[in-house]
Motif scaffolding. Sequence first.
Motif, PDB file in Angstrom:
ATOM      1  N   GLU A 253       0.812  -1.213   0.000  1.00 54.39           N
ATOM      2  CA  GLU A 253       0.000   0.000   0.000  1.00 54.39           C
ATOM      3  C   GLU A 253       0.850   1.269   0.000  1.00 54.39           C
ATOM      4  O   GLU A 253       0.355   2.368  -0.293  1.00 54.39           O
ATOM      5  N   ASN A 254       2.150   1.112   0.316  1.00 52.99           N
ATOM      6  CA  ASN A 254       3.097   2.221   0.227  1.00 52.99           C
ATOM      7  C   ASN A 254       3.375   2.479  -1.261  1.00 52.99           C
ATOM      8  O   ASN A 254       3.841   1.583  -1.965  1.00 52.99           O
TER       9      ASN A 254
ATOM     10  N   ARG B 215       5.409   0.959  -6.613  1.00 54.00           N
ATOM     11  CA  ARG B 215       6.093   1.396  -7.827  1.00 54.00           C
ATOM     12  C   ARG B 215       7.335   0.542  -8.094  1.00 54.00           C
ATOM     13  O   ARG B 215       7.603   0.137  -9.226  1.00 54.00           O
ATOM     14  N   TYR B 216       8.084   0.262  -7.035  1.00 53.42           N
ATOM     15  CA  TYR B 216       9.303  -0.531  -7.182  1.00 53.42           C
ATOM     16  C   TYR B 216       8.975  -1.929  -7.725  1.00 53.42           C
ATOM     17  O   TYR B 216       9.615  -2.412  -8.671  1.00 53.42           O
ATOM     18  N   LEU B 217       7.996  -2.597  -7.131  1.00 55.51           N
ATOM     19  CA  LEU B 217       7.658  -3.964  -7.519  1.00 55.51           C
ATOM     20  C   LEU B 217       7.100  -4.032  -8.937  1.00 55.51           C
ATOM     21  O   LEU B 217       7.462  -4.928  -9.718  1.00 55.51           O
ATOM     22  N   ILE B 218       6.228  -3.093  -9.283  1.00 53.29           N
ATOM     23  CA  ILE B 218       5.651  -3.095 -10.626  1.00 53.29           C
ATOM     24  C   ILE B 218       6.709  -2.781 -11.676  1.00 53.29           C
ATOM     25  O   ILE B 218       6.761  -3.419 -12.734  1.00 53.29           O
TER      26      ILE B 218
ATOM     27  N   LYS C 191       7.888  -5.227 -14.821  1.00 55.00           N
ATOM     28  CA  LYS C 191       7.884  -4.777 -16.218  1.00 55.00           C
ATOM     29  C   LYS C 191       9.288  -4.887 -16.825  1.00 55.00           C
ATOM     30  O   LYS C 191       9.445  -5.225 -18.001  1.00 55.00           O
ATOM     31  N   TRP C 192      10.304  -4.600 -16.028  1.00 55.90           N
ATOM     32  CA  TRP C 192      11.694  -4.605 -16.509  1.00 55.90           C
ATOM     33  C   TRP C 192      12.099  -5.983 -17.023  1.00 55.90           C
ATOM     34  O   TRP C 192      12.716  -6.103 -18.080  1.00 55.90           O
ATOM     35  N   TRP C 193      11.719  -7.055 -16.291  1.00 53.14           N
ATOM     36  CA  TRP C 193      12.100  -8.405 -16.712  1.00 53.14           C
ATOM     37  C   TRP C 193      11.440  -8.794 -18.019  1.00 53.14           C
ATOM     38  O   TRP C 193      12.042  -9.487 -18.844  1.00 53.14           O
TER      39      TRP C 193
ATOM     40  N   PHE D  88      -1.021  -3.829 -10.646  1.00 51.01           N
ATOM     41  CA  PHE D  88       0.070  -4.669 -11.137  1.00 51.01           C
ATOM     42  C   PHE D  88      -0.294  -5.295 -12.481  1.00 51.01           C
ATOM     43  O   PHE D  88       0.472  -5.212 -13.457  1.00 51.01           O
ATOM     44  N   SER D  89      -1.459  -5.918 -12.552  1.00 49.60           N
ATOM     45  CA  SER D  89      -1.850  -6.616 -13.784  1.00 49.60           C
ATOM     46  C   SER D  89      -2.024  -5.648 -14.946  1.00 49.60           C
ATOM     47  O   SER D  89      -1.612  -5.946 -16.078  1.00 49.60           O
ATOM     48  N   ASN D  90      -2.632  -4.483 -14.688  1.00 49.81           N
ATOM     49  CA  ASN D  90      -2.833  -3.502 -15.758  1.00 49.81           C
ATOM     50  C   ASN D  90      -1.507  -3.049 -16.357  1.00 49.81           C
ATOM     51  O   ASN D  90      -1.357  -2.979 -17.585  1.00 49.81           O
ATOM     52  N   GLU D  91      -0.551  -2.751 -15.510  1.00 42.61           N
ATOM     53  CA  GLU D  91       0.734  -2.232 -16.007  1.00 42.61           C
ATOM     54  C   GLU D  91       1.584  -3.319 -16.653  1.00 42.61           C
ATOM     55  O   GLU D  91       2.203  -3.101 -17.692  1.00 42.61           O
ATOM     56  N   VAL D  92       1.622  -4.486 -16.043  1.00 42.15           N
ATOM     57  CA  VAL D  92       2.437  -5.574 -16.585  1.00 42.15           C
ATOM     58  C   VAL D  92       1.931  -6.002 -17.965  1.00 42.15           C
ATOM     59  O   VAL D  92       2.716  -6.214 -18.899  1.00 42.15           O
ATOM     60  N   LYS D  93       0.607  -6.084 -18.112  1.00 44.49           N
ATOM     61  CA  LYS D  93       0.047  -6.513 -19.391  1.00 44.49           C
ATOM     62  C   LYS D  93       0.167  -5.448 -20.476  1.00 44.49           C
ATOM     63  O   LYS D  93      -0.001  -5.757 -21.663  1.00 44.49           O
TER      64      LYS D  93
END
Length: 508
Positions: free
Chosen positions: A186-187, A192-195, A199-201, A226-231
């Motif tokens: 929630e931070n 941002r870091y995890l998403i 995406k980077w990989w 997460f899903s929206n950005e990764v996809k």
Amino acid sequence: MKRIFSLLLPALFLLVVAMPAHAADKRTWQDESIYFIMVDRFNNGNPQNDQDVNVNDPRAYHGGDLQGIIDKLDYIKSMGFTAIWLTPIFKNEPGGYHGYWISDFYKVDPHFGTLSDLKRLVKEAHKRDMKVILDFVVNHTGPHHPWLNDPTKKDWFHEKKDIFNWTDQTEVENGWLFGLPDLAQENPEVKRYLIDAAKWWIQQTDIDGYRLDTVKHVPKSFWKDFSNEVKSVKKDFFLLGEVWHDDPRYIADYGKYGIDGFLDFPFYQEASKIFSKSDQSLEPLYNVWRRNETFYERPYLLGTFLDNHDTVRFTRLALENRQNPIKRIKLGLTYLFSAPGIPIMYYGTEIGLDGGKDPDNRRLMNFRTDQEIIDYIKKIGELRKQLPSLRRGDFTLLYEKNGMAVFKRTYHDQTAVIAINNTNKTAKAHITNEQLETGKELRGLLADDLVRSDKNGYDIILNRETAEIYVLGKKTGLNVPFISAIIAVYVLFGLFLYYVKKRPQARG
């Protein structure tokens, strides 16, 4: 001779089946079959990265690496698998052979190789028309992550507390699972870091999907973003979630937040019990499917499995029940490859690898073993590939009595019938004309059985602990195409022998 026969085998198969393949259908994730690999325990392809290796210590590194997987891609593909799922390959803290104690989300663990090795693995898999899924962990870090001592990241973790009340969702999401530092998604900085890392990989390696670890321990709002950005990075990128729970309604709810499919733990609980012992009814498995149809938006994207790295090996269950594990594995995999869902097979199942609780269920793979199960997997893998009804068809239970079961799957004008005798004696199933179209025949593709209908329907008879997969077709007399193909094989073999005999001999 082997080369000639292998070239003719696909044609022979299609002649026997004589059914449309519907090649125009676009390949989707429900058409895949996944081979699941614990990287450290699979194959040592590069001894130069063998740091801290001790194959006699079940909690130490055993030397498996990315190069070892590259070396075995043809082996995996030969069994019919179309995708591989790897345990986390990110840099881990000391002792993290399994990959789940991440210390750096942007580096490949040196025990497994380099970023270049990972890129090459994905490239080689894609050359073979195989997809690559990486395990991705956002819930926690390794037990001694440097962030824990970084004052600027004090609010990156939840307060250190164990989970006691597993029905309290807040506690499940904020507690430290197995004592591992729980990230505060929630931070905004953590999210941002995890998403960004996820995406980077994808951008760097062109992987095809993530298996998402410990999904229920992370807020649903995070998964939506997460899903929206990764996809957005790659079309048709697949998210397979691990929501370990008995209630399919609980699991299915996460599908509202962008996760495509889920590991089917209710299926596992039934399948591991039913197939590890004879004379068990298969009806509970069918009931799992009926519930899945009700609760999931896309039930065909559920990952079905007999065991994995967090459970006792299926072989061990069969041995504890004083059963022949080879027979039990064959029956379980037949259902896995022919029933709805994405079949996921844990490495070593093809050799009947034994193992108790973690870490004993993560033994080193042995490639110099008996071929019996491997050859069987090749058969059912090829059938699943060639018969769209086994991947896309509806699913109906036609008959079940004390472990003798018959299922039907229909897709367009193709009907497949799956018969499994999970009993300790020969059994017969009678299928009526109301259940199956009359005036036709069932052509067995695993054991070459042939069942013709009579005025009362079809009588399917199977030996104990065996299975057969049939296709429904018109009644035939002599199978002229098949006989012609067999004759062609012998003619080609005769020509081959003639050529070898006439070829000039080398002189010493």
